[in-house]
Design a protein around this motif. Structure first.
Motif, short mmCIF file in Angstrom:
data_model
loop_
_atom_site.label_atom_id
_atom_site.label_comp_id
_atom_site.label_asym_id
_atom_site.label_seq_id
_atom_site.Cartn_x
_atom_site.Cartn_y
_atom_site.Cartn_z
N ARG A 25 -1.44 14.41 3.71
CA ARG A 25 -2.10 13.10 3.70
C ARG A 25 -1.07 11.99 3.97
NH1 ARG A 25 -5.62 12.83 -1.19
NH2 ARG A 25 -6.92 14.11 0.18
N PRO A 26 -1.42 10.97 4.75
CA PRO A 26 -0.45 9.88 5.00
C PRO A 26 -0.18 9.07 3.75
CG PRO A 26 -2.60 9.35 5.94
CD PRO A 26 -2.67 10.78 5.50
N PHE A 27 1.08 8.75 3.51
CA PHE A 27 1.44 7.91 2.38
C PHE A 27 1.93 6.55 2.82
CE2 PHE A 27 4.64 6.12 -0.50
CZ PHE A 27 3.83 5.87 -1.59
N LEU A 28 2.82 6.50 3.83
CA LEU A 28 3.44 5.23 4.22
C LEU A 28 3.30 5.00 5.71
CD1 LEU A 28 5.27 2.80 3.41
CD2 LEU A 28 7.23 4.26 3.97
N HIS A 29 2.81 3.81 6.06
CA HIS A 29 2.76 3.36 7.45
C HIS A 29 3.77 2.22 7.60
CE1 HIS A 29 -0.99 5.63 7.83
NE2 HIS A 29 -1.43 5.00 6.75
N TRP A 30 4.71 2.40 8.52
CA TRP A 30 5.76 1.39 8.70
C TRP A 30 6.19 1.35 10.16
CZ3 TRP A 30 8.51 -2.59 6.82
CH2 TRP A 30 9.75 -2.87 7.39
N ALA A 31 6.08 0.19 10.78
CA ALA A 31 6.60 -0.05 12.12
C ALA A 31 6.17 1.03 13.11
CB ALA A 31 8.12 -0.17 12.08
N GLY A 32 4.91 1.41 13.08
CA GLY A 32 4.39 2.39 14.02
C GLY A 32 4.62 3.84 13.65
N ARG A 33 5.27 4.08 12.51
CA ARG A 33 5.52 5.44 12.04
C ARG A 33 4.70 5.73 10.79
NH1 ARG A 33 11.67 6.70 11.23
NH2 ARG A 33 10.81 8.82 11.17
N TRP A 239 -0.89 6.86 -7.16
CA TRP A 239 -1.83 7.44 -8.13
C TRP A 239 -3.19 7.71 -7.50
CZ3 TRP A 239 -2.37 8.69 -13.45
CH2 TRP A 239 -1.15 8.89 -14.10
N ALA A 240 -3.62 6.84 -6.60
CA ALA A 240 -4.92 7.03 -5.96
C ALA A 240 -4.88 8.05 -4.84
CB ALA A 240 -5.42 5.69 -5.41
N GLU A 241 -3.65 8.51 -4.50
CA GLU A 241 -3.44 9.40 -3.36
C GLU A 241 -3.92 8.75 -2.07
OE1 GLU A 241 -5.12 13.18 -4.51
OE2 GLU A 241 -3.58 13.52 -6.02
N ALA A 242 -3.72 7.43 -2.02
CA ALA A 242 -4.06 6.61 -0.87
C ALA A 242 -2.79 6.39 -0.05
CB ALA A 242 -4.67 5.29 -1.32
N SER A 243 -2.79 5.42 0.85
CA SER A 243 -1.60 5.14 1.65
C SER A 243 -1.23 3.67 1.58
CB SER A 243 -1.80 5.57 3.11
OG SER A 243 -2.87 4.87 3.70
N VAL A 244 0.01 3.39 1.94
CA VAL A 244 0.58 2.04 1.91
C VAL A 244 0.88 1.60 3.34
CG1 VAL A 244 2.52 0.61 1.13
CG2 VAL A 244 1.62 2.43 -0.36
N ALA A 245 0.42 0.41 3.68
CA ALA A 245 0.81 -0.22 4.96
C ALA A 245 1.83 -1.29 4.61
CB ALA A 245 -0.40 -0.83 5.66
N LEU A 246 3.09 -1.02 4.94
CA LEU A 246 4.20 -1.88 4.54
C LEU A 246 4.68 -2.71 5.73
CD1 LEU A 246 6.23 -2.59 2.24
CD2 LEU A 246 7.67 -0.72 3.09
N ARG A 254 0.41 -13.98 11.52
CA ARG A 254 0.21 -12.57 11.86
C ARG A 254 -0.53 -11.79 10.78
NH1 ARG A 254 5.58 -13.34 13.70
NH2 ARG A 254 6.46 -12.33 11.87
N PHE A 255 -0.85 -12.46 9.68
CA PHE A 255 -1.41 -11.75 8.54
C PHE A 255 -2.67 -10.96 8.91
CE2 PHE A 255 -4.39 -11.54 4.98
CZ PHE A 255 -3.63 -10.84 4.07
N TRP A 256 -3.68 -11.60 9.47
CA TRP A 256 -4.94 -10.90 9.74
C TRP A 256 -4.80 -9.86 10.85
CZ3 TRP A 256 -8.32 -10.41 6.25
CH2 TRP A 256 -8.56 -11.43 5.32
N SER A 257 -3.91 -10.11 11.81
CA SER A 257 -3.71 -9.09 12.84
C SER A 257 -3.06 -7.84 12.24
CB SER A 257 -2.85 -9.64 13.99
OG SER A 257 -1.56 -9.99 13.53
N GLN A 258 -2.17 -8.02 11.26
CA GLN A 258 -1.58 -6.88 10.57
C GLN A 258 -2.62 -6.14 9.73
OE1 GLN A 258 1.67 -8.60 8.37
NE2 GLN A 258 3.00 -8.77 10.18
N ILE A 259 -3.49 -6.90 9.08
CA ILE A 259 -4.57 -6.30 8.30
C ILE A 259 -5.46 -5.44 9.19
CG2 ILE A 259 -6.72 -6.84 7.09
CD1 ILE A 259 -4.38 -7.17 5.25
N ARG A 260 -5.80 -5.97 10.35
CA ARG A 260 -6.66 -5.20 11.26
C ARG A 260 -5.92 -4.00 11.84
NH1 ARG A 260 -7.53 -10.74 13.09
NH2 ARG A 260 -9.37 -11.53 12.00
N GLU A 261 -4.68 -4.22 12.24
CA GLU A 261 -3.87 -3.15 12.82
C GLU A 261 -3.72 -1.98 11.86
OE1 GLU A 261 0.37 -3.58 14.82
OE2 GLU A 261 0.54 -3.61 12.64
N SER A 262 -3.51 -2.27 10.59
CA SER A 262 -3.25 -1.23 9.59
C SER A 262 -4.54 -0.63 9.02
CB SER A 262 -2.42 -1.80 8.45
OG SER A 262 -3.12 -2.84 7.77
#
Length: 538
Positions: A25-33, A239-246, A254-262
């Motif tokens: 499961r994905p944990f961390l999204h960072w700079a396209g990785r 804890w939620a076994e979710a992922s983080v968009a950092l 750029r805030f909303w474009s990052q929200i949409r992108e992630s």
């Protein structure tokens, strides 16, 4: 959501369990990785083994002067797997404040980003305990040029073994994991020693009370060296076994474009950030996103209702401190009628409102907020090397917050003001004492007093009254330049005023309430560096 008992709440156990159960499961999204839960466990093992090969072991203190990025987590949790103590520092720290953090924490090693290396190099001669410097993205020649320390490339630790580190003694839930510095009030900043279990207590609270799901993406652009991003986003996602968009930092444009992108579904707002987002021009794309929850601190009726109507997003909130966990939680299920409450007292915490003599006050009456956990591992162990401050904050078997507020009949907490002398600006707690100490190092300045002034963006701006030495002179611009060289950008005063003397009590204590009132009454007349066009570099 998997529940972990108290003796399982260690970095090593939980990361290994996640890798075994939900490793793909994905944990961390960072700079396209994207890094999976398995990647997380393996990379932190590599860093743990890499640190061990350098002689860093259980109980060693390692400062971290690093911005957002995967390496921050690999370092933090790699040290945690060894039982070493990480000391995350504000990346804006420099000069005397940075020297103090490194020295007071007894750090023997520093992990530092390349663009911050010069700041660390400038204070190393005054911190002889530091023996090792690990650079991230540093110029090899600049790193090698440091005198009196052994230097390494932090990224090289990623080449060590991915197997769990071999320890003589396992790390326990109540072992020290972090030293997080809180702003001082009448003294220097205090280092809260946080056990391994504390961040997991927060993660459990946030994931369970806010109903975070495995398919959630928790977005943060807040700095991970602060408790909000690391505990209330990263640990909550874990804890939620979710992922983080950092993301590296907050950008209104750029805030909303990052929200949409992630494809974020949850994000946190601190301080003025919510106001800045709200003040962006309305757009036909205001609801073009997946966000269902925004945790806002502090909460407000206008913004909570506005975010729901404009963005379709429910607002939650907490009352929390570095020394503790989520004292109260305002969840998505709580009634909007309770806004601007910071939330309801939950079964894992006890909260009491008391007068100056420590006596409980009636429901609805304002007093100091004090608290204690009902479960182990939820709060700091102590203030590092500050026993008097520890005893002072934890008297009568309660932790005294220094904040004032009131509880309603349903157990919802409403923040009133600060009893303690701290200033809150752009999500940062500022110590008036530390501002005054640095300002008074100016050769022309005899005394200084720092007070908060209400900001148009919410929270505070900083005002400093200055008394010059007899016969000395200094311009406002000179004082600001002096501060800019020696303070983090967020501590540099916005307002200044030269006065002949500070109002004092017969015992020579500065009557700050008079200064605060005068500043509030005359804010439009004060010298304002922003109006003067002075830009403070970060």
């Amino acid at each position: 959501m998997r529940y972990y008992e108290i003796d399982q709440r260690t970095t090593a156990h939980i990361l290994a369990d996640k890798a075994a159960r939900v490793g793909d499961r994905p944990f961390l999204h960072w700079a396209g990785r994207t890094f999976t839960y398995r990647d997380l466990d393996e990379m932190t093992n590599r860093y743990a083994n890499g640190f061990a090969a350098l002689g860093i072991s259980r109980g060693d203190h390692v400062a971290m002067m690093m911005p957002n990025g995967p390496e921050f987590l690999w370092t933090l949790w790699g040290l945690g797997k060894l039982g070493a103590v990480a000391v995350p520092l504000n990346t804006a720290a420099k000069g005397e404040l940075l020297r103090y953090f490194l020295d007071q924490s007894d750090s023997t090693a520093v992990c530092v980003a390349g663009d911050l290396l010069a700041r660390v190099a400038a204070v190393l001669p005054e911190v002889p305990a530091v023996r090792t410097v690990l650079g991230l993205g540093s110029d090899p020649a600049q790193l090698a040029a440091l005198d009196g320390v052994t230097t390494h490339d932090l990224a090289d630790l990623g080449q060590a073994s991915p197997e769990p580190p071999q320890l003589v003694e396992p790390v326990r839930w109540n072992d020290p994991h972090l030293i997080l510095y809180t702003s001082g009030t009448t003294g220097p900043s205090k280092g809260a020693i946080c056990p391994q279990a504390q961040g997991h207590a927060v993660g459990h609270q946030m994931a369970s009370l806010n109903s975070y799901r495995q398919d959630d993406v928790l977005y943060t652009c807040l700095p991970v060296f602060h408790g909000n991003a690391i505990w209330y986003t990263v640990y909550a996602a874990l804890w939620a076994e979710a992922s983080v968009a950092l993301y590296p930092h907050f950008s209104a444009s750029r805030f909303w474009s990052q929200i949409r992108e992630s494809k974020a579904t949850v994000f946190n707002c601190l301080g003025a950030m919510a106001n800045i987002i709200w003040q962006q021009p309305p757009s036909e794309r205001d609801r073009d996103h997946h966000v269902r929850i925004c945790m806002m601190v502090p909460n407000s009726r206008e913004l909570a209702q506005g975010f729901l109507e404009r963005y379709g997003t429910r607002v939650t909130s907490v009352y929390a401190m570095t020394e503790n966990c989520a004292v109260t939680v305002f969840s998505p299920d709580d009634s909007p009628e309770k806004v601007p409450s910071a939330g309801r007292v939950r079964p894992d915490m006890s909260v009491q409102i008391v007068d100056d003599e420590g006596r409980a006050v009636p429901t609805g009456e304002v007093g100091e907020i004090r608290l204690r956990p009902n479960e182990p591992g939820m709060t700091m162990l102590e203030y590092y090397k500050m026993p008097e401050a520890t005893v002072g904050a934890t008297r009568d078997l309660w932790f005294h917050t220094g904040d004032r507020g009131w509880l309603d009949e349903d157990g919802y907490l409403f923040f009133s003001d600060r009893k303690k002398e701290a200033i809150r600006r752009r999500g940062e707690n500022i110590s008036a004492y530390e501002v005054e100490t640095i300002v008074c190092k100016h050769p022309a300045i005899l005394e200084a007093a720092a007070v908060p002034v209400a900001s148009e963006l919410g929270e505070d701006d900083l005002m400093v009254y200055v008394v010059l030495e007899e016969g000395a002179s200094a311009t406002y611009e000179e004082i600001i330049a002096f501060c800019d060289e020696r303070m983090p950008y967020f501590m540099v005063p916005r307002y200044l005023e030269l006065i002949d003397g500070l109002p004092k009590t017969p015992s020579e204590k500065i009557e700050k309430y008079k200064l605060k009132t005068a500043a509030a009454d005359r804010v439009g007349e004060l010298w304002d560096r922003e109006a003067a066009g002075i830009v403070i570099r970060k």
